[in-house]
Motif scaffolding. Structure first.
Motif, PDB file in Angstrom:
ATOM      1  N   GLU A 100      -4.983   5.077   1.664  1.00  0.00           N
ATOM      2  CA  GLU A 100      -3.861   4.458   0.967  1.00  0.00           C
ATOM      3  C   GLU A 100      -4.315   3.878  -0.365  1.00  0.00           C
ATOM      4  OE1 GLU A 100      -2.227   1.667   3.762  1.00  0.00           O
ATOM      5  OE2 GLU A 100      -0.892   3.198   4.555  1.00  0.00           O
ATOM      6  N   TYR A 101      -3.350   3.697  -1.272  1.00  0.00           N
ATOM      7  CA  TYR A 101      -3.597   3.130  -2.591  1.00  0.00           C
ATOM      8  C   TYR A 101      -2.931   1.764  -2.680  1.00  0.00           C
ATOM      9  CZ  TYR A 101      -4.751   7.964  -3.604  1.00  0.00           C
ATOM     10  OH  TYR A 101      -5.302   9.212  -3.574  1.00  0.00           O
ATOM     11  N   GLY A 102      -3.523   0.889  -3.475  1.00  0.00           N
ATOM     12  CA  GLY A 102      -2.949  -0.434  -3.692  1.00  0.00           C
ATOM     13  C   GLY A 102      -3.255  -0.909  -5.091  1.00  0.00           C
ATOM     14  N   MET A 114       0.849  -1.170   0.000  1.00  0.00           N
ATOM     15  CA  MET A 114       0.000   0.000   0.000  1.00  0.00           C
ATOM     16  C   MET A 114       0.896   1.234   0.000  1.00  0.00           C
ATOM     17  SD  MET A 114      -3.182  -1.173   0.170  1.00  0.00           S
ATOM     18  CE  MET A 114      -4.373  -0.212   1.049  1.00  0.00           C
ATOM     19  N   SER A 115       0.401   2.277  -0.649  1.00  0.00           N
ATOM     20  CA  SER A 115       1.149   3.515  -0.773  1.00  0.00           C
ATOM     21  C   SER A 115       0.225   4.697  -0.524  1.00  0.00           C
ATOM     22  CB  SER A 115       1.741   3.619  -2.177  1.00  0.00           C
ATOM     23  OG  SER A 115       2.339   4.868  -2.386  1.00  0.00           O
ATOM     24  N   GLN A 116       0.768   5.768  -0.005  1.00  0.00           N
ATOM     25  CA  GLN A 116      -0.012   6.985   0.169  1.00  0.00           C
ATOM     26  C   GLN A 116       0.233   7.963  -0.971  1.00  0.00           C
ATOM     27  OE1 GLN A 116       0.926   8.317   4.132  1.00  0.00           O
ATOM     28  NE2 GLN A 116      -0.643   7.009   4.996  1.00  0.00           N
ATOM     29  N   ASP A 117       1.087   7.618  -1.907  1.00  0.00           N
ATOM     30  CA  ASP A 117       1.426   8.449  -3.048  1.00  0.00           C
ATOM     31  C   ASP A 117       0.759   7.892  -4.304  1.00  0.00           C
ATOM     32  OD1 ASP A 117       2.581  10.062  -4.970  1.00  0.00           O
ATOM     33  OD2 ASP A 117       4.630   9.407  -4.572  1.00  0.00           O
ATOM     34  N   LEU A 118      -0.216   8.631  -4.860  1.00  0.00           N
ATOM     35  CA  LEU A 118      -0.963   8.155  -6.019  1.00  0.00           C
ATOM     36  C   LEU A 118      -0.074   7.948  -7.230  1.00  0.00           C
ATOM     37  CD1 LEU A 118      -3.583   7.402  -7.422  1.00  0.00           C
ATOM     38  CD2 LEU A 118      -3.995   9.845  -7.814  1.00  0.00           C
ATOM     39  N   SER A 119       0.835   8.863  -7.518  1.00  0.00           N
ATOM     40  CA  SER A 119       1.686   8.712  -8.699  1.00  0.00           C
ATOM     41  C   SER A 119       2.592   7.487  -8.593  1.00  0.00           C
ATOM     42  CB  SER A 119       2.508   9.976  -8.955  1.00  0.00           C
ATOM     43  OG  SER A 119       3.396  10.214  -7.902  1.00  0.00           O
ATOM     44  N   LEU A 120       3.079   7.180  -7.400  1.00  0.00           N
ATOM     45  CA  LEU A 120       3.885   5.978  -7.190  1.00  0.00           C
ATOM     46  C   LEU A 120       3.036   4.721  -7.417  1.00  0.00           C
ATOM     47  CD1 LEU A 120       6.553   4.674  -6.288  1.00  0.00           C
ATOM     48  CD2 LEU A 120       5.713   4.846  -3.944  1.00  0.00           C
TER      49      LEU A 120
END
Length: 61
Positions: free
Chosen positions: A31-33, A1-7
């Motif tokens: 978070e994004y996944g 999971m990431s909190q950075d959308l572009s990543l």
């Protein structure tokens, strides 16, 4: 999971190209996944983009 959308978008497209299957980028909380589209249970997360290994990314909505 990431909190950075572009990543998360970058990882989603690279995963689609590596596995050669559609990948869904989703948000769960703040978070994004990413997961293969067939493995995602849409009831628990908000799908944002789908990445096709041949055509690139497109918004789900």
């Amino acid at each position: 999971m990431s909190q950075d959308l572009s990543l998360a978008q970058n990882h989603a497209f690279h995963l689609a190209r590596t596995l050669m299957v559609p990948i869904t980028l989703f948000r769960s909380g703040d978070e994004y996944g990413v997961l293969p589209a067939d493995d995602l249970d849409d009831d628990e997360v908000e799908a944002l983009f789908e990445y096709c290994p041949y055509a690139g990314g497109r918004p789900v909505h």
